[in-house]
Design a protein around this motif. Sequence first.
Motif, short mmCIF file in Angstrom:
data_model
loop_
_atom_site.label_atom_id
_atom_site.label_comp_id
_atom_site.label_asym_id
_atom_site.label_seq_id
_atom_site.Cartn_x
_atom_site.Cartn_y
_atom_site.Cartn_z
N GLY A 82 0.82 -1.21 0.00
CA GLY A 82 0.00 0.00 0.00
C GLY A 82 0.85 1.26 0.00
O GLY A 82 0.50 2.27 -0.62
N TYR A 83 1.99 1.20 0.67
CA TYR A 83 2.90 2.35 0.73
C TYR A 83 3.41 2.68 -0.66
O TYR A 83 3.57 3.85 -1.01
N ASP B 181 4.94 20.03 -0.85
CA ASP B 181 5.78 19.39 0.17
C ASP B 181 4.96 19.09 1.43
O ASP B 181 5.12 18.03 2.04
N ALA B 182 4.07 20.00 1.79
CA ALA B 182 3.24 19.79 2.98
C ALA B 182 2.31 18.59 2.79
O ALA B 182 2.11 17.80 3.71
N GLN B 183 1.76 18.44 1.59
CA GLN B 183 0.89 17.30 1.31
C GLN B 183 1.68 15.99 1.36
O GLN B 183 1.20 14.99 1.88
N ARG B 184 2.88 16.02 0.80
CA ARG B 184 3.73 14.82 0.83
C ARG B 184 4.09 14.46 2.27
O ARG B 184 4.03 13.29 2.66
N GLN C 71 3.48 10.93 6.91
CA GLN C 71 3.18 10.83 8.34
C GLN C 71 1.99 9.89 8.57
O GLN C 71 1.99 9.10 9.51
N ARG C 72 1.00 9.96 7.69
CA ARG C 72 -0.15 9.05 7.79
C ARG C 72 0.30 7.60 7.57
O ARG C 72 -0.14 6.69 8.27
N ALA D 16 3.29 6.37 8.17
CA ALA D 16 4.05 5.95 9.35
C ALA D 16 3.10 5.56 10.48
O ALA D 16 3.31 4.54 11.15
N LYS D 17 2.05 6.33 10.68
CA LYS D 17 1.07 6.01 11.71
C LYS D 17 0.33 4.72 11.36
O LYS D 17 0.09 3.88 12.24
N GLU D 18 0.01 4.56 10.10
CA GLU D 18 -0.66 3.33 9.66
C GLU D 18 0.22 2.11 9.96
O GLU D 18 -0.26 1.08 10.44
N PHE D 19 1.53 2.23 9.68
CA PHE D 19 2.45 1.13 9.98
C PHE D 19 2.45 0.84 11.48
O PHE D 19 2.35 -0.32 11.89
#
Length: 103
Positions: free
Chosen positions: A26-27, A38-41, A46-47, A49-52
Amino acid sequence: MADSLSPECTPLKQEYDSCFNVWFEGYLSPAISPSATDAQRTAHYQRKAKEFEDKCGKVYKEYQACLQSAVKQKGIEPLLQQAREEHPLREPLPPATPSSKDS
């Protein structure tokens, strides 16, 4: 998938490997536009990383604890420490540029 360093850690390794492979698939799927800011990326990663952490973090920590115990039981800890001292992890080297000999 290969067995773990210690047989008692193998079930945790297999569980973690399976979880990681599903998460990583999925990543790698394109989920943001090439024109994203850059902010969207940053928010996207970050999402991810949290999902992991939410999906695989618990089993990863359990597997790491099992490995640490196995390393101590097998007496490998001093060898790992020596290797870390002799060859510490550093910033990655920049990509190699072709030398004039290659031309």
